[in-house]
Structures are given as C-alpha cells and as structure tokens.
Motif scaffolding. Structure first.
Motif, mmCIF file in Angstrom:
data_model
loop_
_atom_site.group_PDB
_atom_site.id
_atom_site.type_symbol
_atom_site.label_atom_id
_atom_site.label_comp_id
_atom_site.label_asym_id
_atom_site.label_seq_id
_atom_site.Cartn_x
_atom_site.Cartn_y
_atom_site.Cartn_z
ATOM 1 N N ARG A 62 0.808 -1.217 0.000
ATOM 2 C CA ARG A 62 0.000 0.000 0.000
ATOM 3 C C ARG A 62 0.846 1.275 0.000
ATOM 4 N NH1 ARG A 62 -2.707 -4.008 2.123
ATOM 5 N NH2 ARG A 62 -4.874 -4.333 1.635
ATOM 6 N N LEU A 63 1.951 1.272 0.730
ATOM 7 C CA LEU A 63 2.847 2.431 0.728
ATOM 8 C C LEU A 63 3.376 2.687 -0.680
ATOM 9 C CD1 LEU A 63 4.614 4.657 1.911
ATOM 10 C CD2 LEU A 63 6.216 2.883 2.658
ATOM 11 N N LEU A 64 3.838 1.642 -1.339
ATOM 12 C CA LEU A 64 4.354 1.813 -2.702
ATOM 13 C C LEU A 64 3.243 2.235 -3.654
ATOM 14 C CD1 LEU A 64 6.811 -1.195 -3.045
ATOM 15 C CD2 LEU A 64 7.360 1.194 -2.679
ATOM 16 N N GLU A 65 2.076 1.637 -3.519
ATOM 17 C CA GLU A 65 0.933 1.992 -4.375
ATOM 18 C C GLU A 65 0.625 3.486 -4.271
ATOM 19 O OE1 GLU A 65 -2.520 -1.287 -5.304
ATOM 20 O OE2 GLU A 65 -2.584 -0.284 -3.374
ATOM 21 N N LYS A 66 0.506 3.962 -3.064
ATOM 22 C CA LYS A 66 0.145 5.367 -2.852
ATOM 23 C C LYS A 66 1.265 6.304 -3.287
ATOM 24 C CE LYS A 66 -2.318 8.751 -1.165
ATOM 25 N NZ LYS A 66 -3.474 9.258 -1.827
ATOM 26 N N ALA A 67 2.483 6.012 -2.846
ATOM 27 C CA ALA A 67 3.615 6.893 -3.138
ATOM 28 C C ALA A 67 3.918 6.969 -4.627
ATOM 29 C CB ALA A 67 4.850 6.432 -2.378
ATOM 30 N N LEU A 68 3.826 5.832 -5.318
ATOM 31 C CA LEU A 68 4.217 5.798 -6.727
ATOM 32 C C LEU A 68 3.020 5.791 -7.670
ATOM 33 C CD1 LEU A 68 7.251 3.383 -6.379
ATOM 34 C CD2 LEU A 68 7.208 5.886 -6.319
ATOM 35 N N ASN A 69 1.839 5.993 -7.094
ATOM 36 C CA ASN A 69 0.624 6.241 -7.874
ATOM 37 C C ASN A 69 0.287 5.131 -8.866
ATOM 38 O OD1 ASN A 69 -1.636 7.762 -8.484
ATOM 39 N ND2 ASN A 69 -0.608 8.832 -10.146
ATOM 40 N N PHE A 70 0.072 3.923 -8.333
ATOM 41 C CA PHE A 70 -0.383 2.818 -9.162
ATOM 42 C C PHE A 70 -1.361 1.987 -8.355
ATOM 43 C CE2 PHE A 70 3.105 0.882 -6.856
ATOM 44 C CZ PHE A 70 2.737 -0.440 -6.683
ATOM 45 N N SER A 71 -2.025 1.061 -9.008
ATOM 46 C CA SER A 71 -2.972 0.186 -8.335
ATOM 47 C C SER A 71 -2.828 -1.229 -8.865
ATOM 48 C CB SER A 71 -4.403 0.671 -8.570
ATOM 49 O OG SER A 71 -5.315 -0.264 -8.064
ATOM 50 N N CYS A 72 -2.852 -2.178 -7.958
ATOM 51 C CA CYS A 72 -2.759 -3.593 -8.315
ATOM 52 C C CYS A 72 -4.127 -4.196 -8.624
ATOM 53 C CB CYS A 72 -2.137 -4.388 -7.176
ATOM 54 S SG CYS A 72 -0.433 -3.982 -6.867
ATOM 55 N N ASP A 73 -5.183 -3.414 -8.505
ATOM 56 C CA ASP A 73 -6.537 -3.947 -8.630
ATOM 57 C C ASP A 73 -6.774 -4.711 -9.931
ATOM 58 O OD1 ASP A 73 -7.112 -2.891 -6.182
ATOM 59 O OD2 ASP A 73 -8.222 -1.168 -6.955
ATOM 60 N N GLU A 74 -6.213 -4.237 -11.017
ATOM 61 C CA GLU A 74 -6.486 -4.858 -12.317
ATOM 62 C C GLU A 74 -5.902 -6.260 -12.455
ATOM 63 O OE1 GLU A 74 -5.921 -3.802 -17.028
ATOM 64 O OE2 GLU A 74 -5.952 -2.175 -15.577
ATOM 65 N N VAL A 75 -4.710 -6.483 -11.915
ATOM 66 C CA VAL A 75 -4.063 -7.793 -12.068
ATOM 67 C C VAL A 75 -3.833 -8.524 -10.749
ATOM 68 C CG1 VAL A 75 -2.941 -7.255 -14.263
ATOM 69 C CG2 VAL A 75 -1.760 -6.765 -12.137
ATOM 70 N N GLY A 76 -4.003 -7.845 -9.627
ATOM 71 C CA GLY A 76 -3.908 -8.496 -8.331
ATOM 72 C C GLY A 76 -2.516 -8.623 -7.745
ATOM 73 N N HIS A 77 -1.484 -8.187 -8.448
ATOM 74 C CA HIS A 77 -0.120 -8.265 -7.937
ATOM 75 C C HIS A 77 0.770 -7.352 -8.777
ATOM 76 C CE1 HIS A 77 -0.154 -11.045 -11.317
ATOM 77 N NE2 HIS A 77 1.137 -10.877 -11.391
ATOM 78 N N PHE A 78 2.003 -7.192 -8.351
ATOM 79 C CA PHE A 78 2.962 -6.436 -9.164
ATOM 80 C C PHE A 78 4.354 -7.014 -8.964
ATOM 81 C CE2 PHE A 78 3.489 -4.306 -5.130
ATOM 82 C CZ PHE A 78 4.813 -3.913 -5.105
ATOM 83 N N ARG A 79 5.210 -6.675 -9.891
ATOM 84 C CA ARG A 79 6.627 -7.059 -9.787
ATOM 85 C C ARG A 79 7.446 -5.775 -9.830
ATOM 86 N NH1 ARG A 79 10.521 -9.051 -13.902
ATOM 87 N NH2 ARG A 79 8.768 -9.093 -15.336
ATOM 88 N N LEU A 80 8.288 -5.602 -8.836
ATOM 89 C CA LEU A 80 9.147 -4.426 -8.765
ATOM 90 C C LEU A 80 10.414 -4.688 -9.559
ATOM 91 C CD1 LEU A 80 9.814 -1.633 -7.580
ATOM 92 C CD2 LEU A 80 10.716 -2.823 -5.564
ATOM 93 N N VAL A 81 10.680 -3.805 -10.498
ATOM 94 C CA VAL A 81 11.892 -3.872 -11.300
ATOM 95 C C VAL A 81 12.690 -2.613 -10.974
ATOM 96 C CG1 VAL A 81 12.830 -3.966 -13.631
ATOM 97 C CG2 VAL A 81 10.645 -5.085 -13.125
ATOM 98 N N ALA A 82 13.840 -2.800 -10.345
ATOM 99 C CA ALA A 82 14.630 -1.652 -9.905
ATOM 100 C C ALA A 82 16.101 -2.048 -9.849
ATOM 101 C CB ALA A 82 14.151 -1.208 -8.521
ATOM 102 N N PRO A 83 16.975 -1.041 -9.895
ATOM 103 C CA PRO A 83 18.393 -1.359 -9.729
ATOM 104 C C PRO A 83 18.637 -1.917 -8.324
ATOM 105 C CG PRO A 83 18.058 1.018 -10.022
ATOM 106 C CD PRO A 83 16.728 0.376 -10.083
ATOM 107 N N GLU A 84 19.642 -2.732 -8.188
ATOM 108 C CA GLU A 84 19.927 -3.373 -6.909
ATOM 109 C C GLU A 84 20.066 -2.353 -5.776
ATOM 110 O OE1 GLU A 84 23.155 -6.535 -5.136
ATOM 111 O OE2 GLU A 84 22.662 -6.604 -7.274
ATOM 112 N N GLN A 85 20.648 -1.200 -6.068
ATOM 113 C CA GLN A 85 20.827 -0.166 -5.052
ATOM 114 C C GLN A 85 19.496 0.308 -4.491
ATOM 115 O OE1 GLN A 85 21.945 -0.169 -8.183
ATOM 116 N NE2 GLN A 85 23.898 0.860 -8.378
ATOM 117 N N PHE A 86 18.452 0.280 -5.307
ATOM 118 C CA PHE A 86 17.130 0.715 -4.851
ATOM 119 C C PHE A 86 16.686 -0.119 -3.653
ATOM 120 C CE2 PHE A 86 12.590 0.184 -4.578
ATOM 121 C CZ PHE A 86 12.107 1.470 -4.685
#
Length: 104
Positions: A62-86
């Motif tokens: 929920r923190l990531l959803e709100k902060a980064l302005n997205f919603s998992c409602d359509e597919v029910g999950h997400f995959r975070l793709v980020a540099p290792e440092q992130f």
C-alpha cells in the motif's frame, strides 16, 4: 518517477533511486497508516536478500501503491523492477522508519 505498465497479465513497477524520496515523504506524512507494513518489511525483507522480497505476498504494497501512484486492482499483484541499489536504499529507509516510529 516510477514507470508502471502491464505486460502479460503482470503489473511491472519500474522504480529508480529517485523514487525513494517520494516513498519517504508518503510514509512520514501517513506514518500511522503504514506502521504495520513497515514492521513486516523490516522483519521479512532481509530474509529474501532484499531484492527478492514479495510485497504482495505480505500485503505490504500500500505504501508503494500510494507513493508511486499505481494500483494492483487490475491484475492483483505487481513485480518491482529496480536497480539493486534501490532495494538496499529502500530497506535503509524502512529500517529508519521502523526504529523511529514502530519499535516503541
């Protein structure tokens, strides 16, 4: 800013180090709302070597959803793709928030 796209029934959240500041601002602004998520992430993320942590499996998205302005409602999950440092910077933020607001 994070990029969000749906690919093969999967929501991909592409984030960079610059997104950490946005996440911190949202967490601090609404710390009471995110205390439980922060505590779970703090406890579980190291066990998954940080970058393999599944936010959705632990209902800690929920923190990531709100902060980064997205919603998992359509597919029910997400995959975070980020540099290792992130992942390490993100955990550093979570650790600080945990010790400042949740540990008490």
């Amino acid at each position: 800013m994070a990029n969000v796209r749906i690919e093969k029934n999967e929501l991909l959240l592409e984030a960079g180090l610059e997104d950490i500041e946005t996440i911190v601002k949202e967490a601090v602004k609404n710390i009471d709302q995110y205390k439980d998520e922060i505590a779970v992430i703090y406890d579980k993320m190291p066990k998954f070597e940080y970058k393999y942590f599944c936010f959705y499996a632990y209902s800690t998205y929920r923190l990531l959803e709100k902060a980064l302005n997205f919603s998992c409602d359509e597919v029910g999950h997400f995959r975070l793709v980020a540099p290792e440092q992130f992942y390490y910077a993100f955990f550093g933020v979570i650790s600080t928030l945990y010790h400042e607001h949740c540990e008490k």
